[in-house]
Design a protein around this motif. Structure first.
Motif, PDB file in Angstrom:
ATOM      1  N   THR A  85       0.818  -1.206   0.000  1.00 26.73           N
ATOM      2  CA  THR A  85       0.000   0.000   0.000  1.00 26.73           C
ATOM      3  C   THR A  85       0.857   1.264   0.000  1.00 26.73           C
ATOM      4  O   THR A  85       0.317   2.360  -0.155  1.00 26.73           O
ATOM      5  N   GLN A  86       2.159   1.106   0.154  1.00 26.85           N
ATOM      6  CA  GLN A  86       3.058   2.263   0.237  1.00 26.85           C
ATOM      7  C   GLN A  86       3.292   2.835  -1.161  1.00 26.85           C
ATOM      8  O   GLN A  86       3.784   2.137  -2.045  1.00 26.85           O
ATOM      9  N   ASP A  87       2.973   4.104  -1.347  1.00 24.07           N
ATOM     10  CA  ASP A  87       3.127   4.730  -2.661  1.00 24.07           C
ATOM     11  C   ASP A  87       4.550   4.621  -3.199  1.00 24.07           C
ATOM     12  O   ASP A  87       4.746   4.352  -4.380  1.00 24.07           O
ATOM     13  N   ARG A  88       5.549   4.812  -2.334  1.00 27.80           N
ATOM     14  CA  ARG A  88       6.930   4.786  -2.828  1.00 27.80           C
ATOM     15  C   ARG A  88       7.324   3.395  -3.313  1.00 27.80           C
ATOM     16  O   ARG A  88       8.058   3.272  -4.285  1.00 27.80           O
ATOM     17  N   LEU A  89       6.826   2.360  -2.662  1.00 24.10           N
ATOM     18  CA  LEU A  89       7.125   1.008  -3.136  1.00 24.10           C
ATOM     19  C   LEU A  89       6.325   0.681  -4.394  1.00 24.10           C
ATOM     20  O   LEU A  89       6.853   0.076  -5.331  1.00 24.10           O
ATOM     21  N   LEU A  90       5.063   1.081  -4.424  1.00 29.24           N
ATOM     22  CA  LEU A  90       4.250   0.852  -5.619  1.00 29.24           C
ATOM     23  C   LEU A  90       4.874   1.532  -6.834  1.00 29.24           C
ATOM     24  O   LEU A  90       4.869   0.987  -7.945  1.00 29.24           O
ATOM     25  N   LYS A  91       5.437   2.718  -6.624  1.00 25.86           N
ATOM     26  CA  LYS A  91       6.097   3.438  -7.712  1.00 25.86           C
ATOM     27  C   LYS A  91       7.297   2.648  -8.228  1.00 25.86           C
ATOM     28  O   LYS A  91       7.511   2.553  -9.444  1.00 25.86           O
ATOM     29  N   ILE A  92       8.054   2.053  -7.328  1.00 25.14           N
ATOM     30  CA  ILE A  92       9.202   1.230  -7.738  1.00 25.14           C
ATOM     31  C   ILE A  92       8.729   0.044  -8.570  1.00 25.14           C
ATOM     32  O   ILE A  92       9.319  -0.274  -9.602  1.00 25.14           O
ATOM     33  N   PHE A  93       7.643  -0.600  -8.137  1.00 28.00           N
ATOM     34  CA  PHE A  93       7.117  -1.734  -8.899  1.00 28.00           C
ATOM     35  C   PHE A  93       6.655  -1.284 -10.290  1.00 28.00           C
ATOM     36  O   PHE A  93       6.857  -1.996 -11.270  1.00 28.00           O
ATOM     37  N   ARG A  94       6.043  -0.096 -10.375  1.00 23.61           N
ATOM     38  CA  ARG A  94       5.589   0.404 -11.679  1.00 23.61           C
ATOM     39  C   ARG A  94       6.770   0.757 -12.587  1.00 23.61           C
ATOM     40  O   ARG A  94       6.799   0.374 -13.755  1.00 23.61           O
ATOM     41  N   ILE A  95       7.744   1.491 -12.035  1.00 19.01           N
ATOM     42  CA  ILE A  95       8.894   1.938 -12.833  1.00 19.01           C
ATOM     43  C   ILE A  95       9.683   0.752 -13.378  1.00 19.01           C
ATOM     44  O   ILE A  95      10.143   0.767 -14.516  1.00 19.01           O
ATOM     45  N   THR A  96       9.842  -0.285 -12.571  1.00 16.96           N
ATOM     46  CA  THR A  96      10.630  -1.447 -12.990  1.00 16.96           C
ATOM     47  C   THR A  96       9.836  -2.425 -13.849  1.00 16.96           C
ATOM     48  O   THR A  96      10.398  -3.387 -14.369  1.00 16.96           O
TER      49      THR A  96
END
Length: 115
Positions: A85-96
Motif C-alpha cells: 500500500t506504500q506509494d513509494r514502493l508501488l512506484k518502484i514496482f511500476r517503474i521497474t
C-alpha cells in the motif's frame, strides 16, 4: 555502523503462506526475506503472500529476492503475490515493470479471497 531492523513473521491462512515483512529490505537484510520464502516452499506452500505494508524501504536486492522467489514458487506450480500500500514502493514496482509481473493486493484479506 547502523543496524537496520527487519522482522519477518510467517503464518498459514487457508492454503496461503503469509510472510509479513517489517522494516527495510536491502543488501544486508534481503537474505532474511529469501530464507523466509524458501521456508514456505520447504513446508510445501504453493501460494505465498508477501505482506510489504510495513516495509519502509526496499532496494534492488529486495526486488531481486521477490523475483527469485516468484520463479521458485512458479517452478513448483505455485504463485507468489504481494500486499503493498506504500506509494513509494508501488512506484518502484511500476517503474521497474514488476507491477505487471506480480499480483499486488491492497490488503491480506483481499489477497486471501482472490482466486
Amino acid at each position: 555502523m547502523t543496524t537496520i531492523d527487519l522482522t519477518i513473521d510467517a503464518r498459514v491462512e487457508g492454503d496461503w503462506d503469509v510472510v509479513v515483512v517489517r522494516g527495510e529490505v536491502d543488501l544486508y537484510t534481503s537474505p532474511t526475506l529469501r530464507a523466509a520464502i524458501e521456508r514456505s516452499l520447504d513446508r510445501g506452500a504453493r501460494r505465498v503472500l508477501v505482506d510489504l505494508r510495513d516495509v519502509g524501504f526496499m532496494d534492488s536486492s529486495g526486488l531481486g529476492v521477490l523475483v527469485g522467489g516468484l520463479k521458485k514458487v512458479r517452478a513448483h506450480q505455485g504463485s507468489l503475490s504481494l500486499v503493498c500500500t506504500q506509494d513509494r514502493l508501488l512506484k518502484i514496482f511500476r517503474i521497474t515493470g514488476l507491477a505487471k509481473v506480480f499480483v499486488i493486493h491492497s490488503s491480506v484479506d483481499a489477497a486471501l479471497t482472490s482466486a
